[in-house]
Design an enzyme around this catalytic site. Structure first.
Site, PDB file in Angstrom:
ATOM      1  N   ARG A  19       0.818  -1.215   0.000  1.00  0.00           N
ATOM      2  CA  ARG A  19       0.000   0.000   0.000  1.00  0.00           C
ATOM      3  C   ARG A  19       0.851   1.266   0.000  1.00  0.00           C
ATOM      4  NH1 ARG A  19      -4.624  -1.868   4.167  1.00  0.00           N
ATOM      5  NH2 ARG A  19      -2.760  -2.641   5.186  1.00  0.00           N
ATOM      6  N   GLU A  31       6.898 -11.080  14.195  1.00  0.00           N
ATOM      7  CA  GLU A  31       6.479 -11.739  15.431  1.00  0.00           C
ATOM      8  C   GLU A  31       6.862 -13.215  15.404  1.00  0.00           C
ATOM      9  OE1 GLU A  31       2.509 -12.315  18.201  1.00  0.00           O
ATOM     10  OE2 GLU A  31       2.377 -11.198  16.331  1.00  0.00           O
TER      11      GLU A  31
END
Length: 185
Positions: free
Chosen positions: A73, A110
Site C-alpha cells: 500500500r 512476530e
C-alpha cells in the site's frame, strides 16, 4: 522528533472514510480499511497533499530527490506523493520481486523474518528521500527501509504515514528520523 500531521483541506473528512472492519483478518482484530478513502478523489487528493508536506520546505519547494513506498500500500500512496512533489518514485519490494541487482535488509517479525529489497541503482549517493507507507505498527518495515536507503548512500529526510497504531512501538524504530502521521489509532 515527531512532526504534527499537516492539515490539508478536507483531510479530516478524508480520514473519516477509513472503515473499521471487526474480526478481520481474524477474530479480535479491528482492521482499518483505507479503500473507501482511496475511492474518493477529493479524499485521496487531501491525503496525498498531506503526505507530501514533509517533502517540502516552507515555500512549498521539494526538498527530497525521491519518494520510496513500501510494498504494497506504500505503492498506492507513494507514487502520487512523488508526482505531487515532482520527483521520482522507488518501490521497496519483498525479497525476490525485483529483477536486477538489489540491496536487501531482513528484519524480525512476530514469528519469523522478512526481507525487503531495493535496486542498487535506485538512489544516488547523497539523495534525500521521503518514505511513504499506509501504516506504522512495530516499525520493522520502516526501519528496514531506512537501512536500505543508507546502504544506497542516501538519507531519509522524513517518514510520512497515513495511520499509526499508537499502541505499538513503531515510532521508536525510526530513531531520530522525523515522522508525520495523519492519524493515530
Amino acid at each position: 522528533m515527531t512532526l504534527p500531521g499537516p492539515e490539508a483541506p478536507g483531510l479530516s473528512e478524508a480520514l473519516a472514510l477509513i472503515a473499521d472492519v471487526p474480526d478481520f483478518p481474524q477474530p479480535g482484530i479491528l482492521f482499518k480499511d483505507i479503500t473507501p478513502l482511496l475511492a474518493e478523489h477529493a479524499a485521496l487528493e487531501a491525503v496525498v497533499a498531506a503526505l507530501a508536506a514533509p517533502g517540502r520546505d516552507q515555500t512549498g519547494a521539494p526538498v527530497v530527490d525521491k519518494v520510496l513506498g513500501m510494498e504494497s500500500r506504500g505503492f498506492i500512496l507513494g507514487a502520487p506523493v512523488a508526482l505531487a512533489l515532482g520527483v521520482g518514485f522507488v518501490p521497496v519490494r519483498k525479497a525476490g520481486k525485483l529483477p536486477r541487482a538489489t540491496y536487501a535488509v531482513s528484519y524480525a517479525l512476530e514469528y519469523g523474518e522478512a526481507t525487503l529489497e531495493v535496486h542498487q541503482d535506485a538512489l544516488e549517493p547523497g539523495d534525500r528521500v521521503l518514505l511513504v507507507d499506509d501504516v506504522l505498527a512495530t516499525g520493522g518495515t520502516a526501519r528496514a527501509t531506512i537501512d536500505l536507503v543508507e546502504k544506497c548512500g542516501a538519507s531519509v529526510h522524513a517518514v510520512a504515514i497515513l495511520m499509526e497504531l499508537g499502541f505499538l512501538p513503531g515510532r521508536e524504530a525510526l530513531g531520530t528520523v522525523p515522522l508525520t502521521t495523519l492519524l493515530t489509532v
